[in-house]
Scaffold this active site. Structure first.
Site, PDB file in Angstrom:
ATOM      1  N   ASP A   1     -40.908  22.177 -62.824  1.00  0.00           N
ATOM      2  CA  ASP A   1     -41.561  22.467 -61.554  1.00  0.00           C
ATOM      3  C   ASP A   1     -42.468  21.322 -61.135  1.00  0.00           C
ATOM      4  O   ASP A   1     -42.435  20.863 -59.991  1.00  0.00           O
ATOM      5  CB  ASP A   1     -42.358  23.769 -61.684  1.00  0.00           C
ATOM      6  CG  ASP A   1     -42.814  24.301 -60.338  1.00  0.00           C
ATOM      7  OD1 ASP A   1     -41.976  24.405 -59.427  1.00  0.00           O
ATOM      8  OD2 ASP A   1     -44.003  24.617 -60.190  1.00  0.00           O
TER       9      ASP A   1
ATOM     10  N   SER B   1     -42.449  29.225 -69.631  1.00  0.00           N
ATOM     11  CA  SER B   1     -42.087  28.246 -70.653  1.00  0.00           C
ATOM     12  C   SER B   1     -42.622  26.871 -70.302  1.00  0.00           C
ATOM     13  O   SER B   1     -42.907  26.564 -69.142  1.00  0.00           O
ATOM     14  CB  SER B   1     -40.568  28.168 -70.806  1.00  0.00           C
ATOM     15  OG  SER B   1     -39.975  27.634 -69.629  1.00  0.00           O
TER      16      SER B   1
ATOM     17  N   ASP C   1     -41.886  18.707 -57.997  1.00  0.00           N
ATOM     18  CA  ASP C   1     -42.918  18.635 -56.960  1.00  0.00           C
ATOM     19  C   ASP C   1     -43.156  17.192 -56.539  1.00  0.00           C
ATOM     20  O   ASP C   1     -43.338  16.898 -55.356  1.00  0.00           O
ATOM     21  CB  ASP C   1     -44.230  19.238 -57.460  1.00  0.00           C
ATOM     22  CG  ASP C   1     -44.240  20.756 -57.431  1.00  0.00           C
ATOM     23  OD1 ASP C   1     -43.312  21.347 -56.824  1.00  0.00           O
ATOM     24  OD2 ASP C   1     -45.166  21.350 -58.021  1.00  0.00           O
TER      25      ASP C   1
ATOM     26  N   ASP D   1     -41.362  27.356 -54.475  1.00  0.00           N
ATOM     27  CA  ASP D   1     -42.342  27.055 -55.513  1.00  0.00           C
ATOM     28  C   ASP D   1     -43.074  28.314 -55.965  1.00  0.00           C
ATOM     29  O   ASP D   1     -43.531  28.408 -57.109  1.00  0.00           O
ATOM     30  CB  ASP D   1     -43.343  26.017 -54.992  1.00  0.00           C
ATOM     31  CG  ASP D   1     -44.161  25.401 -56.111  1.00  0.00           C
ATOM     32  OD1 ASP D   1     -43.563  25.060 -57.152  1.00  0.00           O
ATOM     33  OD2 ASP D   1     -45.380  25.273 -55.956  1.00  0.00           O
TER      34      ASP D   1
ATOM     35  N   ASP E   1     -39.927  30.922 -57.680  1.00  0.00           N
ATOM     36  CA  ASP E   1     -39.475  30.684 -59.060  1.00  0.00           C
ATOM     37  C   ASP E   1     -40.519  31.126 -60.072  1.00  0.00           C
ATOM     38  O   ASP E   1     -40.192  31.687 -61.126  1.00  0.00           O
ATOM     39  CB  ASP E   1     -39.065  29.223 -59.275  1.00  0.00           C
ATOM     40  CG  ASP E   1     -40.189  28.240 -58.964  1.00  0.00           C
ATOM     41  OD1 ASP E   1     -41.327  28.674 -58.706  1.00  0.00           O
ATOM     42  OD2 ASP E   1     -39.916  27.026 -58.974  1.00  0.00           O
ATOM     43  N   GLY E   2     -41.803  30.911 -59.755  1.00  0.00           N
ATOM     44  CA  GLY E   2     -42.855  31.362 -60.648  1.00  0.00           C
ATOM     45  C   GLY E   2     -42.913  32.879 -60.736  1.00  0.00           C
ATOM     46  O   GLY E   2     -43.123  33.458 -61.805  1.00  0.00           O
TER      47      GLY E   2
ATOM     48  N   ASP F   1     -34.973  28.364 -62.687  1.00  0.00           N
ATOM     49  CA  ASP F   1     -34.691  26.931 -62.615  1.00  0.00           C
ATOM     50  C   ASP F   1     -33.768  26.602 -61.449  1.00  0.00           C
ATOM     51  O   ASP F   1     -33.924  25.558 -60.788  1.00  0.00           O
ATOM     52  CB  ASP F   1     -34.037  26.446 -63.920  1.00  0.00           C
ATOM     53  CG  ASP F   1     -35.024  26.391 -65.077  1.00  0.00           C
ATOM     54  OD1 ASP F   1     -36.232  26.595 -64.831  1.00  0.00           O
ATOM     55  OD2 ASP F   1     -34.587  26.161 -66.210  1.00  0.00           O
ATOM     56  N   THR F   2     -32.820  27.479 -61.181  1.00  0.00           N
ATOM     57  CA  THR F   2     -31.912  27.269 -60.050  1.00  0.00           C
ATOM     58  C   THR F   2     -32.683  27.287 -58.737  1.00  0.00           C
ATOM     59  O   THR F   2     -32.442  26.450 -57.851  1.00  0.00           O
ATOM     60  CB  THR F   2     -30.821  28.356 -60.027  1.00  0.00           C
ATOM     61  OG1 THR F   2     -30.065  28.288 -61.233  1.00  0.00           O
ATOM     62  CG2 THR F   2     -29.897  28.176 -58.829  1.00  0.00           C
ATOM     63  N   VAL F   3     -33.620  28.216 -58.607  1.00  0.00           N
ATOM     64  CA  VAL F   3     -34.445  28.289 -57.394  1.00  0.00           C
ATOM     65  C   VAL F   3     -35.283  27.027 -57.249  1.00  0.00           C
ATOM     66  O   VAL F   3     -35.421  26.469 -56.148  1.00  0.00           O
ATOM     67  CB  VAL F   3     -35.341  29.541 -57.441  1.00  0.00           C
ATOM     68  CG1 VAL F   3     -36.325  29.543 -56.271  1.00  0.00           C
ATOM     69  CG2 VAL F   3     -34.491  30.805 -57.406  1.00  0.00           C
TER      70      VAL F   3
END
Length: 247
Positions: free
Chosen positions: A106, A99, A110, A85, A88-89, A48-50
């Site tokens: 995300d 989750s 976007d 993008d 983080d994935g 989440d931070t990324v």
């Protein structure tokens, strides 16, 4: 995220060349970025931070550089942060933390990043760029991109597969716009005539987004008619006339 799923026995077609290209490109960058994602995990950084930092970087790059006509450097900054993008994935998969919240965050951010990019173009043409037509085209690109995403999300929220990719989706909008902006920025380094690429790209994105919107509306209309024929009773909380989305 964003891949349509089969619903009620209706097949989903995903055999387009664009889908295959996206699949292999994502696989390539996954291999390249996996070590970096692992490094961030070891340092205690969360996916989440990324996501948040990546969006912030895109917004800053777009709204600081683009309104001043610094398209080359703005594109460089945005491109560096766009890769978040994928990072983080990758981190979420390594951690086994896929989750609904992560997918929601995300997708929502976007939209923020896309709005900043096309908003930056609009601010340039409304100011020093001095072109009201291209300002309007940029705003149309911003709005249509949001609506194209909304049509898919709204269709899926009422149980439809929305089984269509569309001519110009988010990846195409970003690639066409940012490549053109980066090249147009070379005009500041003495490359003549290259600044025309950005207006051309914006028109391409605008027309392509309109076509994609029409494609998705037609698809949802067809799928809704098929679903209503199978089950005439509307979903709970909805009427035949539909409802307004909130938020």
């Amino acid at each position: 995220m964003g891949q349509p799923e089969a619903s009620k026995g209706r097949p989903v077609h995903r055999t387009s060349g664009k889908a295959m290209l996206n699949k292999y490109a994502r696989a390539f960058f996954t291999r390249v970025l996996t070590p970096f994602a692992a490094f961030l995990i070891r340092r205690g950084v969360s996916p989440d931070t990324v996501t948040l930092l990546g969006t912030a970087g895109v917004v800053v790059g777009a709204l600081v550089f683009f309104p001043r006509g610094e398209f080359f450097w703005g594109t460089i900054v945005i491109t560096l942060f766009v890769f978040s993008d994928l990072v983080d994935g990758n981190m979420a998969r390594q951690l086994g933390r896929s989750s609904r919240w992560g997918a929601f965050l995300d997708s929502t951010l976007d939209r923020v990043a896309d709005g900043a990019i096309f908003g930056g173009f609009a601010l340039w043409y409304a100011g020093q760029g001095d072109n009201n037509v291209l300002c309007a085209v940029s705003i149309f690109c911003l709005a249509s991109g949001q609506v194209v995403s909304y049509t898919k999300a709204r269709g899926e929220s009422i149980g439809l597969p929305v089984a269509v990719n569309g001519l110009v989706e988010r990846a195409e909008r970003l690639v066409v716009s940012l490549v053109a902006a980066g090249l147009a920025g070379l005009h500041a380094f003495g490359v003549p005539g290259i600044d025309v690429l950005l207006p051309i790209a914006l028109w391409i994105v605008a027309v392509g987004s309109l076509v994609t919107l029409v494609q998705r509306v037609i698809t949802v209309r067809k799928e809704a008619a098929e679903a209503d024929a199978e089950n005439p009773r509307p979903p709970s909380g909805h009427t035949a006339a539909g409802t307004e989305a909130t938020g």
